[in-house]
Design a protein around this motif. Structure first.
Motif, short mmCIF file in Angstrom:
data_model
loop_
_atom_site.label_atom_id
_atom_site.label_comp_id
_atom_site.label_asym_id
_atom_site.label_seq_id
_atom_site.Cartn_x
_atom_site.Cartn_y
_atom_site.Cartn_z
N GLU A 83 0.85 -1.19 0.00
CA GLU A 83 0.00 0.00 0.00
C GLU A 83 0.89 1.24 0.00
OE1 GLU A 83 -1.76 0.82 4.16
OE2 GLU A 83 -1.49 -1.36 4.09
N ILE A 84 0.35 2.31 -0.50
CA ILE A 84 1.10 3.56 -0.54
C ILE A 84 1.14 4.15 0.87
CG2 ILE A 84 1.08 5.93 -1.44
CD1 ILE A 84 -0.24 4.74 -3.99
N ASN A 85 2.32 4.63 1.26
CA ASN A 85 2.51 5.25 2.56
C ASN A 85 1.77 6.59 2.56
OD1 ASN A 85 3.37 6.46 4.91
ND2 ASN A 85 5.55 6.04 4.56
N PRO A 86 0.77 6.78 3.42
CA PRO A 86 0.03 8.05 3.42
C PRO A 86 0.91 9.25 3.81
CG PRO A 86 -0.81 6.55 5.12
CD PRO A 86 0.25 5.83 4.37
N SER A 87 1.99 9.00 4.56
CA SER A 87 2.89 10.08 4.97
C SER A 87 3.87 10.48 3.87
CB SER A 87 3.71 9.67 6.19
OG SER A 87 2.93 9.03 7.13
N ASN A 88 4.18 9.51 2.99
CA ASN A 88 5.11 9.76 1.90
C ASN A 88 4.62 8.96 0.70
OD1 ASN A 88 7.20 9.90 0.06
ND2 ASN A 88 8.81 9.31 1.50
N ARG A 89 3.87 9.59 -0.17
CA ARG A 89 3.18 8.89 -1.26
C ARG A 89 4.13 8.22 -2.25
NH1 ARG A 89 -1.79 8.62 -1.09
NH2 ARG A 89 -2.20 8.51 -3.30
N ARG A 90 5.44 8.50 -2.14
CA ARG A 90 6.40 7.84 -3.04
C ARG A 90 6.85 6.49 -2.49
NH1 ARG A 90 10.95 12.00 -3.77
NH2 ARG A 90 10.36 12.40 -1.62
N GLU A 91 6.54 6.21 -1.23
CA GLU A 91 6.96 4.96 -0.58
C GLU A 91 5.85 3.93 -0.61
OE1 GLU A 91 10.18 5.79 2.94
OE2 GLU A 91 8.07 5.85 3.44
N ILE A 92 6.26 2.68 -0.76
CA ILE A 92 5.33 1.56 -0.68
C ILE A 92 5.56 0.85 0.65
CG2 ILE A 92 4.67 -0.67 -1.69
CD1 ILE A 92 4.00 1.65 -3.52
N LEU A 93 4.49 0.65 1.41
CA LEU A 93 4.56 -0.09 2.66
C LEU A 93 4.17 -1.54 2.39
CD1 LEU A 93 2.86 2.47 5.08
CD2 LEU A 93 5.30 1.97 4.87
N VAL A 94 4.94 -2.45 2.94
CA VAL A 94 4.70 -3.87 2.74
C VAL A 94 4.35 -4.50 4.08
CG1 VAL A 94 5.69 -6.04 1.88
CG2 VAL A 94 6.42 -3.86 0.88
N SER A 95 3.27 -5.27 4.11
CA SER A 95 2.88 -6.01 5.32
C SER A 95 2.48 -7.42 4.90
CB SER A 95 1.74 -5.30 6.05
OG SER A 95 0.63 -5.14 5.19
N LEU A 96 2.31 -8.30 5.87
CA LEU A 96 1.95 -9.68 5.55
C LEU A 96 0.54 -9.77 4.99
CD1 LEU A 96 3.34 -11.85 8.49
CD2 LEU A 96 4.30 -11.54 6.22
N GLY A 97 0.39 -10.60 3.99
CA GLY A 97 -0.93 -10.91 3.44
C GLY A 97 -1.47 -12.17 4.10
N GLU A 98 -2.59 -12.63 3.59
CA GLU A 98 -3.26 -13.80 4.17
C GLU A 98 -2.36 -15.04 4.20
OE1 GLU A 98 -7.06 -16.56 2.95
OE2 GLU A 98 -7.22 -14.41 2.56
N LYS A 99 -1.71 -15.34 3.08
CA LYS A 99 -0.84 -16.52 3.03
C LYS A 99 0.42 -16.32 3.87
CE LYS A 99 -1.05 -19.46 -0.80
NZ LYS A 99 -0.66 -19.76 -2.19
N GLY A 100 0.89 -15.10 3.99
CA GLY A 100 2.03 -14.80 4.84
C GLY A 100 1.71 -15.04 6.30
N GLU A 101 0.53 -14.61 6.72
CA GLU A 101 0.08 -14.85 8.10
C GLU A 101 -0.03 -16.35 8.36
OE1 GLU A 101 -0.38 -12.62 10.47
OE2 GLU A 101 -0.59 -10.72 9.41
N ASP A 102 -0.58 -17.08 7.40
CA ASP A 102 -0.72 -18.53 7.52
C ASP A 102 0.65 -19.21 7.62
OD1 ASP A 102 -2.16 -21.06 7.43
OD2 ASP A 102 -1.42 -21.25 5.36
N TYR A 103 1.59 -18.76 6.81
CA TYR A 103 2.96 -19.30 6.80
C TYR A 103 3.58 -19.19 8.20
CZ TYR A 103 7.97 -19.47 5.64
OH TYR A 103 9.31 -19.76 5.60
N PHE A 104 3.48 -18.01 8.82
CA PHE A 104 4.09 -17.83 10.13
C PHE A 104 3.31 -18.53 11.24
CE2 PHE A 104 6.42 -14.63 7.81
CZ PHE A 104 7.70 -14.92 8.23
N ALA A 105 2.02 -18.69 11.08
CA ALA A 105 1.24 -19.46 12.05
C ALA A 105 1.70 -20.92 12.03
CB ALA A 105 -0.26 -19.36 11.75
N GLN A 106 1.94 -21.44 10.83
CA GLN A 106 2.44 -22.81 10.70
C GLN A 106 3.86 -22.93 11.27
OE1 GLN A 106 1.99 -23.61 6.50
NE2 GLN A 106 0.02 -24.62 6.82
#
Length: 149
Positions: A83-106
């Motif tokens: 998602e675009i960083n609301p504080s700096n629109r030139r930056e992309i913020l990366v967070s875990l998605g559904e499969k990423g959450e599942d991966y770490f739960a496993q």
């Protein structure tokens, strides 16, 4: 020094065999078919909760464009969200998605299973010794590598 080499080789061989024996526990996680670089990126995002492409690239000591390509694949596969960083629109913020959450739960479940099945058979003193020696060796390696830069 001559007596150290066979001892370290024995430790390395035991660690290799230990990992090979524990492989069945990791099969469910390995089904995710992630490359080493993809796994490393997921690990950075997991630990930081949210990271910019630049932060990930800096931690991995690779270019932002290389990280962006991998993140794009991870995003398509739902391991991460961008998602675009609301504080700096030139930056992309990366967070875990559904499969990423599942991966770490496993991963956490596998770790818990291994602790309950094997580490509980060691005394607390033995676990603390293992921790101390492992962290000491890690510190030595970090110091040596930092001195090379």
């Amino acid at each position: 020094m001559d007596e150290l080499i066979p001892i370290v080789k024995e430790i390395n061989e035991a660690e290799y065999e230990l990992n090979a024996m524990l492989l069945p526990y990791y099969q469910q996680i390995m089904e995710h078919e992630l490359s080493v670089k993809q796994s490393l990126i997921l690990e950075v995002v997991y630990k930081q909760k949210q990271a910019t492409v630049r932060e990930i690239a800096d931690q991995m000591k690779v270019s932002s464009s290389a990280v962006s390509q991998i993140i794009s694949k991870l995003d398509k596969a739902k391991y991460v969200k961008r998602e675009i960083n609301p504080s700096n629109r030139r930056e992309i913020l990366v967070s875990l998605g559904e499969k990423g959450e599942d991966y770490f739960a496993q991963m956490q479940q596998v770790e818990q299973d291994i602790i309950e099945r094997y580490y509980t058979k060691l005394t607390m003193e033995e676990v603390m010794q293992l921790k101390h020696i492992t962290l000491k060796l890690k510190g030595i390696v970090e110091q040596e590598l930092a001195g090379q830069n």
